[in-house]
Design an enzyme around this catalytic site. Structure first.
Site, PDB file in Angstrom:
ATOM      1  N   CYS A 132      38.417  43.630  36.351  1.00 23.24           N
ATOM      2  CA  CYS A 132      37.353  44.564  36.467  1.00 23.24           C
ATOM      3  C   CYS A 132      37.290  45.312  37.620  1.00 23.24           C
ATOM      4  O   CYS A 132      38.405  45.523  38.230  1.00 23.24           O
ATOM      5  CB  CYS A 132      36.067  43.547  36.157  1.00 23.24           C
ATOM      6  SG  CYS A 132      35.682  42.198  37.433  1.00 23.24           S
ATOM      7  N   ALA A 133      36.113  45.537  38.055  1.00 24.43           N
ATOM      8  CA  ALA A 133      35.980  46.429  39.518  1.00 24.43           C
ATOM      9  C   ALA A 133      36.513  45.601  40.493  1.00 24.43           C
ATOM     10  O   ALA A 133      37.362  46.085  41.250  1.00 24.43           O
ATOM     11  CB  ALA A 133      34.695  47.046  39.547  1.00 24.43           C
TER      12      ALA A 133
END
Length: 187
Positions: A132-133
């Site tokens: 994810c980020a």
């Protein structure tokens, strides 16, 4: 004289009924471990959790023989990679447009993500980066769900398997959704 009662199932050595711990206990368990915080870390054989920097570093992915990428932050306003980004790399891509907010229903992606990870690991030499980020909440939630669904672990067992290898921190809403999954799978 001990006034303790021993249940029949305990006497017979049977597994007692599983109880899913409350969020406070799950958070305490998460804080207990001091895993790594690299751009990506192998948390189980063939399963890596990472951040957007790892996801965008094609030379790193190639060096690690990553064959599949599961982007738990897919989309224009998240980590905007996709099949076209990995064109020419032989990486199979799966995107999940999830937002890292406690109110977001990530549970709707548990089974499709678990199937993607299972499919990767059943491929000879298959390795998957779930990212994810920041590689803390969305990606770890999907890996924990995979371990619960496909490897039949309880939520506590899944956290205990992953957290020593990487710092993970599913948000409170995601932890609650994992608790619900744990309860469903144990009944």
């Amino acid at each position: 004289m001990c006034s303790c009662r021993v249940s029949l199932s305990d006497q017979l050595g049977e597994k007692s009924k599983h109880e899913t711990p409350p969020i406070s206990e799950l958070n305490r368990l998460l804080w207990k471990f001091t895993g790594k915080s690299n751009h990506l870390d192998e948390v189980r054989p063939g399963i890596y959790i990472g951040d957007l920097y790892a996801a965008k570093d094609k030379s790193l992915l190639k060096a690690l023989n990553i064959s599949h990428v599961l982007n738990a932050a897919h989309g224009k306003y998240n980590v905007n990679t996709g099949e076209s980004f990995y064109r020419g790399t032989n990486i199979t891509y799966h995107g999940v447009e999830a937002f890292d907010t406690p109110s977001f229903d990530i549970s709707s992606f548990f089974y499709s993500a678990a199937e993607f990870i299972k499919s990767t690991l059943s491929t000879p030499g298959g390795k998957v980066l779930v990212h994810c980020a920041m590689g803390l909440s969305r990606s770890s939630t999907l890996v924990l769900a995979y371990l619960m669904i496909e490897e039949k672990m309880t939520l506590v067992e899944a956290i205990s398997a992953v957290a020593p290898n990487r710092n993970i921190c599913p948000n409170s809403g995601f932890l609650e959704q994992l608790r619900t999954l744990d309860i469903q799978l144990q009944n």
